[in-house]
Write an enzyme that holds these catalytic residues in place. Structure first.
Site, PDB file in Angstrom:
ATOM      1  N   LYS A  29      50.271  27.641  44.405  1.00 15.12           N
ATOM      2  CA  LYS A  29      49.494  28.821  44.805  1.00 15.12           C
ATOM      3  C   LYS A  29      47.986  28.540  44.819  1.00 15.12           C
ATOM      4  O   LYS A  29      47.296  28.916  45.753  1.00 15.12           O
ATOM      5  CB  LYS A  29      49.765  29.997  43.848  1.00 15.12           C
ATOM      6  CG  LYS A  29      51.180  30.549  43.926  1.00 15.12           C
ATOM      7  CD  LYS A  29      51.327  31.858  43.152  1.00 15.12           C
ATOM      8  CE  LYS A  29      51.130  31.718  41.656  1.00 15.12           C
ATOM      9  NZ  LYS A  29      52.143  30.890  40.984  1.00 15.12           N
ATOM     10  N   ARG A 104      51.896  40.464  39.322  1.00 16.11           N
ATOM     11  CA  ARG A 104      52.909  39.710  38.583  1.00 16.11           C
ATOM     12  C   ARG A 104      54.105  40.579  38.227  1.00 16.11           C
ATOM     13  O   ARG A 104      55.069  40.079  37.680  1.00 16.11           O
ATOM     14  CB  ARG A 104      52.341  39.217  37.254  1.00 16.11           C
ATOM     15  CG  ARG A 104      51.420  38.022  37.309  1.00 16.11           C
ATOM     16  CD  ARG A 104      52.158  36.726  37.501  1.00 16.11           C
ATOM     17  NE  ARG A 104      51.901  35.707  36.543  1.00 16.11           N
ATOM     18  CZ  ARG A 104      50.893  34.855  36.542  1.00 16.11           C
ATOM     19  NH1 ARG A 104      49.970  34.918  37.465  1.00 16.11           N
ATOM     20  NH2 ARG A 104      50.785  33.933  35.622  1.00 16.11           N
ATOM     21  N   ARG A 141      50.868  18.129  35.704  1.00 14.10           N
ATOM     22  CA  ARG A 141      49.674  18.801  36.251  1.00 14.10           C
ATOM     23  C   ARG A 141      48.468  18.570  35.343  1.00 14.10           C
ATOM     24  O   ARG A 141      48.569  18.644  34.125  1.00 14.10           O
ATOM     25  CB  ARG A 141      49.949  20.301  36.363  1.00 14.10           C
ATOM     26  CG  ARG A 141      48.743  21.089  36.816  1.00 14.10           C
ATOM     27  CD  ARG A 141      49.130  22.424  37.385  1.00 14.10           C
ATOM     28  NE  ARG A 141      49.491  23.414  36.381  1.00 14.10           N
ATOM     29  CZ  ARG A 141      49.813  24.670  36.692  1.00 14.10           C
ATOM     30  NH1 ARG A 141      49.830  25.066  37.952  1.00 14.10           N
ATOM     31  NH2 ARG A 141      50.121  25.524  35.738  1.00 14.10           N
ATOM     32  N   ARG A 174      46.613  21.956  30.745  1.00 12.46           N
ATOM     33  CA  ARG A 174      46.475  23.342  30.296  1.00 12.46           C
ATOM     34  C   ARG A 174      47.290  23.580  29.031  1.00 12.46           C
ATOM     35  O   ARG A 174      48.387  23.066  28.890  1.00 12.46           O
ATOM     36  CB  ARG A 174      46.950  24.295  31.398  1.00 12.46           C
ATOM     37  CG  ARG A 174      45.924  24.508  32.472  1.00 12.46           C
ATOM     38  CD  ARG A 174      46.466  25.258  33.661  1.00 12.46           C
ATOM     39  NE  ARG A 174      47.269  26.438  33.332  1.00 12.46           N
ATOM     40  CZ  ARG A 174      47.686  27.328  34.229  1.00 12.46           C
ATOM     41  NH1 ARG A 174      47.345  27.175  35.507  1.00 12.46           N
ATOM     42  NH2 ARG A 174      48.406  28.359  33.877  1.00 12.46           N
ATOM     43  N   ARG A 185      57.021  31.081  30.560  1.00  8.81           N
ATOM     44  CA  ARG A 185      56.368  31.614  31.762  1.00  8.81           C
ATOM     45  C   ARG A 185      57.351  31.699  32.924  1.00  8.81           C
ATOM     46  O   ARG A 185      57.336  32.651  33.700  1.00  8.81           O
ATOM     47  CB  ARG A 185      55.161  30.739  32.137  1.00  8.81           C
ATOM     48  CG  ARG A 185      53.963  31.001  31.224  1.00  8.81           C
ATOM     49  CD  ARG A 185      53.046  29.801  31.169  1.00  8.81           C
ATOM     50  NE  ARG A 185      52.410  29.518  32.429  1.00  8.81           N
ATOM     51  CZ  ARG A 185      52.163  28.301  32.893  1.00  8.81           C
ATOM     52  NH1 ARG A 185      52.528  27.234  32.207  1.00  8.81           N
ATOM     53  NH2 ARG A 185      51.544  28.138  34.026  1.00  8.81           N
TER      54      ARG A 185
END
Ligand code: AMP
Length: 238
Positions: A29, A104, A141, A174, A185
């Protein structure tokens, strides 16, 4: 928020695109939002980036958001909706926008419908990627601590290990990209966010995009979907 000026001759250089991006964590995204914003000349609003910046600055908003973020849970709706109201629909805001990470859940989607009325949205882009693929992407990531650019150690590594190609900032993993927080999540995504796909489809706003392949391939599909959708009259909310 980050914006860009549409290069002349590019699709939608009128700068009035109003879209939201849905997709599992790791579906791309942020990358696709940046590209759409540069192409269409509209601002990028990532609620996750806004909260991470607030945590770094130690603001009241950051103190409120931090615990939820570390646990991989959603920040309360009223807090998030206030951020969107102020940054995207406040006085002096640009007409167009790309929303990344908002809405969300259903109550956020309903709030957005009210805020975006009477013109409504041009569409909701759903980036479709399998669970296996996002798990693979998330564990590798890395994010630039300075400009927020995103890298993947496997598919799009930085030229110099640990350093951002654009600004030279340090890359970090992160806090919520740990295995436990990723699992949490993704569960919340399936339970709360995935139902929005049907919600936007019912409103005739859904743009489904296969988000596997290179970022360039995905951008080409996203732009084709947006342009096809914009060939239709804009859907008026309310
Ligand atoms: P993201 O970068 O979009 O994955 O967001 C990181 C974290 O910020 C999420 O796990 C939530 O804790 C919080 N967050 C971001 N956007 C929202 C939202 N629309 N509603 C609630 N919490 C959010």
């Amino acid at each position: 928020m980050a914006g860009g000026t549409a290069p002349s001759g590019e699709p939608g250089a009128d700068g009035n695109l109003r879209v939201v991006l849905l997709g599992r964590q790791g579906s791309g995204k942020g990358t696709q939002a940046d590209r759409l914003c540069a192409l269409y000349g509209v601002p990028h609003m990532s609620t996750g980036d806004a909260f991470r910046a607030a945590v770094r600055s130690g603001s009241e908003l950051g103190k409120t958001a931090q615990g939820y973020m570390e646990r991989g849970e959603l920040v309360p709706d009223d807090v998030v909706i206030d951020v969107i109201r102020a940054h995207v629909f406040g006085p002096g805001s640009a007409y167009g926008f790309v929303l990344d990470g908002f809405p969300r859940n259903l109550s956020q989607a309903e709030a957005l419908e009210g805020l975006a009325a009477p013109e409504g949205l041009d569409g909701c882009i759903n980036l479709e990627v399998s669970l296996d693929e996002v798990l693979r992407r998330l564990s590798s990531r890395r994010v630039c601590s300075s400009c927020g650019a995103t890298y993947n150690l496997v598919s799009s590594p930085p030229k110099v290990a640990g350093r951002c190609d654009s600004c030279g900032g340090d890359l970090y993993q992160r806090d919520d990209d740990t295995e436990e927080a990723i699992r949490r999540r993704l569960e919340i995504y399936e339970a709360e966010t995935a139902p929005l796909v049907a919600w936007y489809r019912e409103r005739g706003l859904l743009i489904s995009v296969d988000a596997t392949g290179t970022p360039d391939e995905v951008t080409a599909r996203v732009v084709a979907g947006v342009e096809e959708r914009r060939g239709h009259p804009r859907v008026v909310a309310g």
